[in-house]
Write a protein that holds these residues in place. Sequence first.
Motif, PDB file in Angstrom:
ATOM      1  N   ALA A  24     -26.942 115.310  14.783  1.00 41.05           N
ATOM      2  CA  ALA A  24     -25.967 116.344  14.405  1.00 41.05           C
ATOM      3  C   ALA A  24     -26.063 117.549  15.334  1.00 41.05           C
ATOM      4  O   ALA A  24     -25.088 118.287  15.497  1.00 41.05           O
ATOM      5  CB  ALA A  24     -26.203 116.763  12.949  1.00 41.05           C
ATOM      6  N   ARG A  25     -27.222 117.756  15.900  1.00 38.39           N
ATOM      7  CA  ARG A  25     -27.429 118.858  16.858  1.00 38.39           C
ATOM      8  C   ARG A  25     -27.711 118.294  18.250  1.00 38.39           C
ATOM      9  O   ARG A  25     -28.592 118.736  18.958  1.00 38.39           O
ATOM     10  CB  ARG A  25     -28.595 119.730  16.395  1.00 38.39           C
ATOM     11  CG  ARG A  25     -28.346 120.430  15.079  1.00 38.39           C
ATOM     12  CD  ARG A  25     -29.558 121.182  14.571  1.00 38.39           C
ATOM     13  NE  ARG A  25     -30.587 120.280  14.078  1.00 38.39           N
ATOM     14  CZ  ARG A  25     -31.755 120.049  14.669  1.00 38.39           C
ATOM     15  NH1 ARG A  25     -32.041 120.656  15.799  1.00 38.39           N
ATOM     16  NH2 ARG A  25     -32.629 119.227  14.147  1.00 38.39           N
ATOM     17  N   ARG A  26     -26.933 117.275  18.641  1.00 39.96           N
ATOM     18  CA  ARG A  26     -27.248 116.488  19.836  1.00 39.96           C
ATOM     19  C   ARG A  26     -27.153 117.284  21.142  1.00 39.96           C
ATOM     20  O   ARG A  26     -27.841 116.967  22.102  1.00 39.96           O
ATOM     21  CB  ARG A  26     -26.360 115.249  19.916  1.00 39.96           C
ATOM     22  CG  ARG A  26     -24.881 115.494  19.780  1.00 39.96           C
ATOM     23  CD  ARG A  26     -24.136 114.153  19.707  1.00 39.96           C
ATOM     24  NE  ARG A  26     -22.716 114.313  19.425  1.00 39.96           N
ATOM     25  CZ  ARG A  26     -22.195 114.394  18.210  1.00 39.96           C
ATOM     26  NH1 ARG A  26     -22.990 114.360  17.148  1.00 39.96           N
ATOM     27  NH2 ARG A  26     -20.901 114.527  18.029  1.00 39.96           N
ATOM     28  N   LEU A  27     -26.301 118.317  21.174  1.00 35.83           N
ATOM     29  CA  LEU A  27     -26.187 119.077  22.417  1.00 35.83           C
ATOM     30  C   LEU A  27     -27.480 119.847  22.696  1.00 35.83           C
ATOM     31  O   LEU A  27     -28.081 119.711  23.767  1.00 35.83           O
ATOM     32  CB  LEU A  27     -25.004 120.043  22.361  1.00 35.83           C
ATOM     33  CG  LEU A  27     -24.813 120.920  23.599  1.00 35.83           C
ATOM     34  CD1 LEU A  27     -24.604 120.057  24.840  1.00 35.83           C
ATOM     35  CD2 LEU A  27     -23.636 121.881  23.398  1.00 35.83           C
ATOM     36  N   THR A  28     -27.900 120.650  21.723  1.00 36.87           N
ATOM     37  CA  THR A  28     -29.135 121.422  21.925  1.00 36.87           C
ATOM     38  C   THR A  28     -30.349 120.498  21.981  1.00 36.87           C
ATOM     39  O   THR A  28     -31.273 120.728  22.764  1.00 36.87           O
ATOM     40  CB  THR A  28     -29.314 122.435  20.795  1.00 36.87           C
ATOM     41  OG1 THR A  28     -29.272 121.754  19.528  1.00 36.87           O
ATOM     42  CG2 THR A  28     -28.227 123.491  20.834  1.00 36.87           C
ATOM     43  N   ALA A  29     -30.350 119.438  21.171  1.00 35.04           N
ATOM     44  CA  ALA A  29     -31.467 118.486  21.204  1.00 35.04           C
ATOM     45  C   ALA A  29     -31.531 117.768  22.548  1.00 35.04           C
ATOM     46  O   ALA A  29     -32.614 117.527  23.092  1.00 35.04           O
ATOM     47  CB  ALA A  29     -31.324 117.481  20.066  1.00 35.04           C
ATOM     48  N   GLY A  30     -30.346 117.451  23.113  1.00 37.67           N
ATOM     49  CA  GLY A  30     -30.314 116.773  24.410  1.00 37.67           C
ATOM     50  C   GLY A  30     -30.843 117.649  25.532  1.00 37.67           C
ATOM     51  O   GLY A  30     -31.576 117.190  26.416  1.00 37.67           O
ATOM     52  N   LEU A  31     -30.462 118.928  25.487  1.00 42.36           N
ATOM     53  CA  LEU A  31     -30.973 119.854  26.511  1.00 42.36           C
ATOM     54  C   LEU A  31     -32.487 120.020  26.395  1.00 42.36           C
ATOM     55  O   LEU A  31     -33.201 120.063  27.405  1.00 42.36           O
ATOM     56  CB  LEU A  31     -30.275 121.209  26.370  1.00 42.36           C
ATOM     57  CG  LEU A  31     -28.783 121.240  26.715  1.00 42.36           C
ATOM     58  CD1 LEU A  31     -28.183 122.607  26.389  1.00 42.36           C
ATOM     59  CD2 LEU A  31     -28.570 120.893  28.186  1.00 42.36           C
ATOM     60  N   THR A  32     -32.966 120.121  25.158  1.00 40.98           N
ATOM     61  CA  THR A  32     -34.413 120.211  24.949  1.00 40.98           C
ATOM     62  C   THR A  32     -35.104 118.949  25.431  1.00 40.98           C
ATOM     63  O   THR A  32     -36.172 119.001  26.067  1.00 40.98           O
ATOM     64  CB  THR A  32     -34.719 120.438  23.459  1.00 40.98           C
ATOM     65  OG1 THR A  32     -34.035 121.605  23.011  1.00 40.98           O
ATOM     66  CG2 THR A  32     -36.200 120.602  23.229  1.00 40.98           C
ATOM     67  N   LEU A  33     -34.496 117.808  25.152  1.00 42.81           N
ATOM     68  CA  LEU A  33     -35.052 116.514  25.583  1.00 42.81           C
ATOM     69  C   LEU A  33     -35.169 116.449  27.101  1.00 42.81           C
ATOM     70  O   LEU A  33     -36.194 116.014  27.646  1.00 42.81           O
ATOM     71  CB  LEU A  33     -34.144 115.403  25.066  1.00 42.81           C
ATOM     72  CG  LEU A  33     -34.647 113.963  25.204  1.00 42.81           C
ATOM     73  CD1 LEU A  33     -35.833 113.733  24.302  1.00 42.81           C
ATOM     74  CD2 LEU A  33     -33.518 112.984  24.863  1.00 42.81           C
ATOM     75  N   MET A  34     -34.133 116.908  27.809  1.00 43.87           N
ATOM     76  CA  MET A  34     -34.164 116.881  29.266  1.00 43.87           C
ATOM     77  C   MET A  34     -35.234 117.816  29.815  1.00 43.87           C
ATOM     78  O   MET A  34     -35.914 117.493  30.798  1.00 43.87           O
ATOM     79  CB  MET A  34     -32.795 117.268  29.834  1.00 43.87           C
ATOM     80  CG  MET A  34     -31.749 116.177  29.733  1.00 43.87           C
ATOM     81  SD  MET A  34     -32.248 114.640  30.559  1.00 43.87           S
ATOM     82  CE  MET A  34     -32.520 115.206  32.235  1.00 43.87           C
ATOM     83  N   ALA A  35     -35.376 118.982  29.173  1.00 49.64           N
ATOM     84  CA  ALA A  35     -36.408 119.927  29.628  1.00 49.64           C
ATOM     85  C   ALA A  35     -37.798 119.314  29.500  1.00 49.64           C
ATOM     86  O   ALA A  35     -38.635 119.420  30.404  1.00 49.64           O
ATOM     87  CB  ALA A  35     -36.316 121.214  28.828  1.00 49.64           C
ATOM     88  N   ILE A  36     -38.060 118.642  28.375  1.00 53.40           N
ATOM     89  CA  ILE A  36     -39.369 117.999  28.186  1.00 53.40           C
ATOM     90  C   ILE A  36     -39.532 116.846  29.159  1.00 53.40           C
ATOM     91  O   ILE A  36     -40.608 116.657  29.750  1.00 53.40           O
ATOM     92  CB  ILE A  36     -39.509 117.512  26.726  1.00 53.40           C
ATOM     93  CG1 ILE A  36     -39.502 118.694  25.768  1.00 53.40           C
ATOM     94  CG2 ILE A  36     -40.797 116.699  26.553  1.00 53.40           C
ATOM     95  CD1 ILE A  36     -39.481 118.301  24.302  1.00 53.40           C
ATOM     96  N   ALA A  37     -38.465 116.052  29.369  1.00 51.85           N
ATOM     97  CA  ALA A  37     -38.548 114.906  30.279  1.00 51.85           C
ATOM     98  C   ALA A  37     -38.870 115.343  31.702  1.00 51.85           C
ATOM     99  O   ALA A  37     -39.720 114.745  32.373  1.00 51.85           O
ATOM    100  CB  ALA A  37     -37.230 114.124  30.248  1.00 51.85           C
ATOM    101  N   ILE A  38     -38.207 116.402  32.166  1.00 49.93           N
ATOM    102  CA  ILE A  38     -38.465 116.886  33.525  1.00 49.93           C
ATOM    103  C   ILE A  38     -39.886 117.446  33.629  1.00 49.93           C
ATOM    104  O   ILE A  38     -40.567 117.261  34.644  1.00 49.93           O
ATOM    105  CB  ILE A  38     -37.418 117.943  33.915  1.00 49.93           C
ATOM    106  CG1 ILE A  38     -36.034 117.275  34.032  1.00 49.93           C
ATOM    107  CG2 ILE A  38     -37.790 118.623  35.226  1.00 49.93           C
ATOM    108  CD1 ILE A  38     -34.896 118.241  34.233  1.00 49.93           C
ATOM    109  N   SER A  39     -40.334 118.098  32.568  1.00 48.37           N
ATOM    110  CA  SER A  39     -41.702 118.616  32.559  1.00 48.37           C
ATOM    111  C   SER A  39     -42.715 117.483  32.655  1.00 48.37           C
ATOM    112  O   SER A  39     -43.682 117.551  33.419  1.00 48.37           O
ATOM    113  CB  SER A  39     -41.950 119.434  31.288  1.00 48.37           C
ATOM    114  OG  SER A  39     -41.041 120.489  31.181  1.00 48.37           O
TER     115      SER A  39
END
Length: 415
Positions: free
Chosen positions: A11-26
């Motif tokens: 339901a919060r896929r936009l903000t969750a997706g951005l957070t996911l990408m930040a963790i993935a790149i880290s």
Amino acid sequence: MLILALKSLWARRLTAGLTLMAIAISVLLLLGVEKVRVELKDSFSRTLSGTDLIVGARTGQINLLLYSVFRLGNPTNNISWDSYQRIKKQSGIAWTIPIALGDSHQGFRVLGTNQDYFKHYAYGRQQALQLAQGRVFNNTFEAVIGADVARTLGYQLDDSLIIAHGAGNTSFSLHDDLPFTLVGILAPTGTPVDKTVHVRLDGLEAIHLGWETGRKTLNLSAEQALVQDLTPKSITAFLVGMHNKVQVFGLQRAINNYRAEPLSAILPAAALHELWGLLSMAEKAIAFIAVFVVIAGLLGMLTTLLAGLSARRRELAILRALGAGPRHLFGLLILEALLLTALGISLGLALLYGAQLSLAPWLQAQHGLLLPLGWPSISEWRLIGLTLLAGSVMGMLPALRAYFYSLHDGMSIDH
């Protein structure tokens, strides 16, 4: 609860997706730095293999290692040819490789040696030098070059090479009257061998005939040079291989106490370990930067969860009204943080393996770094576990806040 957490994140896929990408790149950066660090250290220690001693003029062991193996810096002095011949005949010595440095070719170091270099020099895990093209030099004015030299300068077999006097990148003193013919190109090794031009010792002696105090005073043709005595007067260093490794320390002590001239004999493994210790500060600094990037990614997740918590107060109140207790809300927020962290780690691993597949050939060809695909190492699993633990800890703050929200607080929000 897992399904509920997944639906909540969707339901919060936009903000969750951005957070996911930040963790993935880290995670990509953290594990990538760890892989490169381990491989660099491994490659560094494998630059020279199978050599028991390196012998040079009296100096520190790091300086001797740098100029004899890595072609960096200059020797304090040379070793006389007579001393080399006497030490070479010591009992227990299986082979020696003489090394003469001092000249260059278009910025690449020129190394004078003999055919024992190609028989006994090893790198990596006792890997011998292999020829990609041509053969080993047989005649005085023949040369064999490393893979980087061939690629950078575009050389082919039978090309002529003119050696420059001195080891600088630019030289105005060229041995252009006695060119060398290229007869062999070595396969890539990922070591300084790739950046070296190899010629025979008598070839180096020949091009220096008639040179005094750095200037040419006598011009000789190749035919005239070949009838001269081309026995070297001195060499820069030599490598030693022993029949029995137990005798290494006795020979080292004898060479260090050699009375005819001051010499140093060093153990390559010990010198490499000391040199890596000096470089370890940079290694640790890069690792710390990667750790802080991961922390920044997790803080971003924490910020997202906290920022969204106020907007979710009615949602949490409805869950309370449906029978969910404070512990359920606490567990839900912790689970969401764990899911985001776990999915970020998984995506980071996928990105890492994708980068390895695409960059591995280039890294091996250009820098000699071999990054094989495989399961994460023990140290990488440890980093993954710590990242997952840190993600769950970051999720505790919003979970604790949700835990103390009351039903009345949630239902009384004005919209």
